[in-house]
Design an enzyme around this catalytic site. Structure first.
Site, PDB file in Angstrom:
ATOM      1  N   LYS A 128      -3.687  -3.772   7.305  1.00  0.00           N
ATOM      2  CA  LYS A 128      -5.066  -3.344   7.541  1.00  0.00           C
ATOM      3  C   LYS A 128      -5.333  -3.003   9.004  1.00  0.00           C
ATOM      4  O   LYS A 128      -6.094  -2.090   9.305  1.00  0.00           O
ATOM      5  CB  LYS A 128      -6.031  -4.428   7.065  1.00  0.00           C
ATOM      6  CG  LYS A 128      -6.108  -4.583   5.552  1.00  0.00           C
ATOM      7  CD  LYS A 128      -7.173  -5.595   5.181  1.00  0.00           C
ATOM      8  CE  LYS A 128      -7.423  -5.642   3.681  1.00  0.00           C
ATOM      9  NZ  LYS A 128      -6.300  -6.154   2.932  1.00  0.00           N
ATOM     10  N   GLU A 185     -13.454  -9.323  10.909  1.00  0.00           N
ATOM     11  CA  GLU A 185     -14.420  -8.224  10.894  1.00  0.00           C
ATOM     12  C   GLU A 185     -15.844  -8.750  10.791  1.00  0.00           C
ATOM     13  O   GLU A 185     -16.085  -9.839  10.251  1.00  0.00           O
ATOM     14  CB  GLU A 185     -14.154  -7.297   9.699  1.00  0.00           C
ATOM     15  CG  GLU A 185     -12.895  -6.473   9.829  1.00  0.00           C
ATOM     16  CD  GLU A 185     -12.719  -5.510   8.672  1.00  0.00           C
ATOM     17  OE1 GLU A 185     -11.891  -4.608   8.811  1.00  0.00           O
ATOM     18  OE2 GLU A 185     -13.409  -5.661   7.645  1.00  0.00           O
ATOM     19  N   HIS A 243     -14.864 -11.945  -4.033  1.00  0.00           N
ATOM     20  CA  HIS A 243     -14.193 -10.709  -3.608  1.00  0.00           C
ATOM     21  C   HIS A 243     -13.345 -10.080  -4.714  1.00  0.00           C
ATOM     22  O   HIS A 243     -12.549  -9.180  -4.443  1.00  0.00           O
ATOM     23  CB  HIS A 243     -13.326 -10.953  -2.364  1.00  0.00           C
ATOM     24  CG  HIS A 243     -14.056 -11.628  -1.250  1.00  0.00           C
ATOM     25  ND1 HIS A 243     -15.095 -11.028  -0.580  1.00  0.00           N
ATOM     26  CD2 HIS A 243     -13.915 -12.864  -0.702  1.00  0.00           C
ATOM     27  CE1 HIS A 243     -15.564 -11.863   0.351  1.00  0.00           C
ATOM     28  NE2 HIS A 243     -14.864 -12.976   0.290  1.00  0.00           N
ATOM     29  N   GLU A 287     -11.287   2.706   0.090  1.00  0.00           N
ATOM     30  CA  GLU A 287     -12.398   1.780  -0.110  1.00  0.00           C
ATOM     31  C   GLU A 287     -13.273   1.730   1.145  1.00  0.00           C
ATOM     32  O   GLU A 287     -12.768   1.630   2.265  1.00  0.00           O
ATOM     33  CB  GLU A 287     -11.878   0.386  -0.445  1.00  0.00           C
ATOM     34  CG  GLU A 287     -11.058   0.354  -1.732  1.00  0.00           C
ATOM     35  CD  GLU A 287     -10.735  -1.052  -2.192  1.00  0.00           C
ATOM     36  OE1 GLU A 287     -10.936  -2.001  -1.390  1.00  0.00           O
ATOM     37  OE2 GLU A 287     -10.281  -1.208  -3.334  1.00  0.00           O
ATOM     38  N   GLU A 300     -10.151  -0.199   3.472  1.00  0.00           N
ATOM     39  CA  GLU A 300      -8.715  -0.149   3.247  1.00  0.00           C
ATOM     40  C   GLU A 300      -8.403   0.984   2.280  1.00  0.00           C
ATOM     41  O   GLU A 300      -9.298   1.521   1.625  1.00  0.00           O
ATOM     42  CB  GLU A 300      -8.178  -1.471   2.687  1.00  0.00           C
ATOM     43  CG  GLU A 300      -8.718  -1.832   1.308  1.00  0.00           C
ATOM     44  CD  GLU A 300      -8.217  -3.181   0.825  1.00  0.00           C
ATOM     45  OE1 GLU A 300      -7.537  -3.879   1.597  1.00  0.00           O
ATOM     46  OE2 GLU A 300      -8.510  -3.539  -0.322  1.00  0.00           O
ATOM     47  N   ASN A 354      -5.906   1.754  -1.006  1.00  0.00           N
ATOM     48  CA  ASN A 354      -4.957   1.276  -1.996  1.00  0.00           C
ATOM     49  C   ASN A 354      -4.082   2.446  -2.414  1.00  0.00           C
ATOM     50  O   ASN A 354      -4.570   3.414  -3.017  1.00  0.00           O
ATOM     51  CB  ASN A 354      -5.679   0.682  -3.208  1.00  0.00           C
ATOM     52  CG  ASN A 354      -6.382  -0.610  -2.850  1.00  0.00           C
ATOM     53  OD1 ASN A 354      -5.778  -1.516  -2.290  1.00  0.00           O
ATOM     54  ND2 ASN A 354      -7.661  -0.688  -3.140  1.00  0.00           N
ATOM     55  N   ARG A 374      -2.091   3.361  -4.702  1.00  0.00           N
ATOM     56  CA  ARG A 374      -1.628   3.211  -6.084  1.00  0.00           C
ATOM     57  C   ARG A 374      -2.785   3.545  -7.012  1.00  0.00           C
ATOM     58  O   ARG A 374      -3.902   3.826  -6.561  1.00  0.00           O
ATOM     59  CB  ARG A 374      -1.181   1.773  -6.337  1.00  0.00           C
ATOM     60  CG  ARG A 374      -2.256   0.750  -5.953  1.00  0.00           C
ATOM     61  CD  ARG A 374      -1.938  -0.648  -6.397  1.00  0.00           C
ATOM     62  NE  ARG A 374      -2.808  -1.644  -5.790  1.00  0.00           N
ATOM     63  CZ  ARG A 374      -4.052  -1.914  -6.170  1.00  0.00           C
ATOM     64  NH1 ARG A 374      -4.609  -1.216  -7.152  1.00  0.00           N
ATOM     65  NH2 ARG A 374      -4.768  -2.848  -5.580  1.00  0.00           N
TER      66      ARG A 374
END
Length: 667
Positions: free
Chosen positions: A116, A200, A235, A275, A293, A295, A297
């Site tokens: 990240k 963050e 989350h 995202e 982030e 992903n 996939r």
């Protein structure tokens, strides 16, 4: 196009890939662990290869065994699904070195987005907005605590290699920072092999909105609009929808462009998701979203985007991996209708959503033909009779609906969830149905804190109505077994020369034990005295588990399932489970109250936080148990002294295992 592919995954995503491959005329190879030898994805594939024992590290994470299986069976390409090796750049390189095709992005793109901190630095360079925070490499606890203080609380600690909510902690005050950091580091190491974290700023009323992107090897990249994944618990996404409520055309264009720029910055090919964290404190605005982030996939929630675009994302993945151009232009893409996806899990909601196990003795999903205004799709990797294993994610199914409007689709979701029936394991179905009926959610007022704020109302369970208690009593006595044909002697069932026959049964509920007295009146008619109530009803078996029930002047259908020691009633969108008490074999022994710490689910002892002889206070954490790669802290039930610790770190324990014992003591 490929003639044969191997799917390096299991469960519903393996079944999902097999379905599209079969439609395209592509043969499939499944891989399986010892725990999955009889699994649905193994049965669906054209052939299957064992790759190791049940443990993930010895099977689904064994890249060399998977590549060997592909070569041995003549597969030309490997589809990774999601999770496991899907975002492992070393695996991608090994696949390509073996002369096979990886159905996904290049290793360089995965590597660029895998950490990240590095990904955010890359996004800053590409002009994509990022959340303020510390994304550097220093990991000394004192340094990170100082950075958190600079950023200002609340902050979010994230495992830099993390995903799926693992290795993530919300910290409200400086006093909680150290313990939260240690937990995130442990989870990051256990799940991703990397304990490093970043810090963050926490957006206090955040929405989670992600953009689906697709690229090819010919320089083309498009976005396929957004998904709102704000309904989360710890989350973890619970219900996703597409498009996002209140999304404006201007905001969609800005977020879509940022996502495409992110994909182009790393030379992306295949399906991916960018995202963003979005400020949900007011109307959506162009300067109120930040990169979180990417992903690299296919996402679990991809079906909602398929529903609103009419595209098959797995087919697109296969065509792009085979070298074909994407064949999509941004201006040709459009949104049609609205879609929702709800994730049905085997988990114990009253116990804090702990993962559960069990054999699926009964499993029924609503049929698409039952709905006329909209469509219902069920993606599942299990069948009736399958076991929910402690080794893997406890997902039972994804319920996906698509309707012409948000209101229509949401109503359809509620109806579809109420039509699902599962017995043999506890599930989150009633919680999902309650969430779909939530007034604020219905108005589109979503943010990541909604579930936590209203959790009490969402998990509240109304008591079983008298007619359900009566049906459970009849089921416990075996009085409603389906019969073939019509037996004229049925009308005399329960008849006695001197009176009608009476039988007794005891039922166990979470709230305690209730006694029932049943009088058979003949002709499938009964009088039931239960929990101080009188119920007079008729129940006609319709075949299988289905009954036609008449109580006073009301008729309805219900389903009744009797298993060894249990009865389950499905009625009006809810399920009710009852234990059957065997009065002759009832065990009197009970645990000494409050002295024993038992494992609430199968798992791994990740940490023992106290020693024998130590004084502990009520609520003080004693042990940390890891299940499904999520950590669960087990607190002291009362003040006392630790008498004995029966486990050590690293022990694998089953549900109900005695972990630690207390003796009374002054603190």
């Amino acid at each position: 196009m490929f003639q044969k592919i191997l799917i390096a995954n299991r469960g519903e995503i393996a079944c999902r890939v097999i379905t599209t491959a079969r439609r395209m005329g592509i043969k499939t190879v499944a891989v399986y662990s010892d725990a999955d030898a009889l699994a649905k994805h193994v049965a669906l594939a054209d052939e299957a290869v064992r790759i190791g024992p049940a443990a993930v590290a010895q099977s689904y994470l064994q890249g060399p065994a998977i590549i060997a299986a592909a070569r041995r069976t003549g597969a030309q390409a490997i589809h990774p699904g999601y999770g496991f090796l899907s975002e492992n750049p070393e695996f991608v390189e090994a696949v390509e070195a073996a002369g096979l095709v990886f159905i996904g992005p290049p290793a360089s793109a995965i590597r660029a987005m895998g950490l990240k901190d590095a990904a955010k630095a890359l996004m800053v360079k590409a002009g994509v907005p990022v959340v303020p925070g510390y994304h550097g490499g220093r990991q000394e606890p004192e340094f990170l605590a100082a950075e958190a203080a600079k950023i200002g609380y609340p902050v979010l600690i994230k495992a830099r290699a993390g995903g799926g909510g693992k290795g993530m902690r919300l910290v409200e005050t400086a006093a909680d920072f150290q313990a939260a950091l240690e937990g995130a580091q442990r989870e990051g190491l256990a799940s991703f092999g990397d304990p490093a974290c970043l810090i963050e700023k926490y957006i206090t009323q955040p929405r989670h909105i992600e953009i689906q992107v697709f690229g090819d090897g010919h320089g083309n990249a498009v976005h396929l609009f957004e998904r709102d994944c704000s309904l989360q618990r710890r989350h973890q996404k619970v219900i996703e929808e597409a498009p996002a409520p209140d999304m404006t055309a201007e905001m969609r264009a800005a977020m879509g462009q940022a996502a495409v720029e992110a994909a182009r910055a790393i030379g992306y090919s295949g399906a991916g998701t960018v995202e963003f964290i979005v400020d949900g404190s007011g109307p959506l605005r162009k300067d109120g979203f930040w990169f979180m982030e990417m992903n690299t996939r296919l996402q679990v929630e991809h079906p909602v985007s398929e529903a609103i675009t009419g595209l098959d994302f797995v087919e697109l993945q296969l065509r792009v991996a085979a070298g074909a151009p994407l064949g999509l232009r941004q201006e040709d893409l459009a949104i049609t209708g609205w879609a929702f996806e709800a994730r049905v899990y085997a988990e114990d909601v009253p116990k804090g959503f702990l993962p559960a196990t069990g054999r699926l003795e009964h499993l029924r999903f609503p049929e698409a033909s039952e709905f006329t205004r909209g469509t219902v799709r069920i993606d599942s990797g299990v069948r009736q009779g399958d076991e929910i294993s402690p080794w893997y994610d406890p997902m039972i199914a994804k319920v996906i609906v698509h309707g012409p409007t948000r209101a229509a689709a949401l109503t359809l979701l509620t109806t579809a969830l109420e039509g699902c029936q599962v017995a043999g394991s506890v599930t989150n179905l009633e919680f999902l149905a309650a969430l779909s009926r939530h007034e604020g959610f219905g108005r589109g007022e979503v943010d990541t804190g909604l579930i936590a704020r209203d959790l009490g109302a969402l998990v509240a369970q109304a008591p079983a109505p008298p007619c359900v208690l009566a049906l459970a009593a009849l089921g416990g006595l075996g009085l409603l077994e389906a019969r073939s044909g019509h037996d004229p002697w049925d009308r005399l069932a329960g008849w006695r020369h001197w009176s009608n026959a009476r039988q007794f049964v005891a039922l166990e509920l979470d709230e305690g034990r209730i006694e029932a007295q049943v009088t058979q009146l003949g002709g499938q008619r009964f009088d039931v005295e239960v929990a101080g109530l009188h119920v007079s009803l008729a129940a006609q078996p319709l075949g299988g588990t289905r009954l036609r029930v008449e109580v006073e002047d009301r008729q309805f259908t219900a389903d009744l399932l009797r298993q060894a020691g249990r009865v389950t009633v499905f009625s009006e969108g809810r399920s009710y489970g009852f234990g059957l008490v065997d009065a002759l074999a009832e065990v009197e022994a009970e645990q000494a109250g409050g002295d024993s710490i038992l494992a609430p689910m199968p798992g791994l002892v990740r940490a023992v936080l106290v020693r024998a002889g130590a004084s502990v206070a009520q609520g003080e954490p004693l042990l940390v148990l890891e299940a499904m790669k999520m950590e669960h802290s087990l607190p002291a039930p009362r003040d006392g002294i630790v008498a004995e610790i029966l486990v050590v770190e690293g022990d694998q324990v089953s549900d109900g295992t005695l972990l630690l014992a207390l003796e009374p003591g002054d603190v």
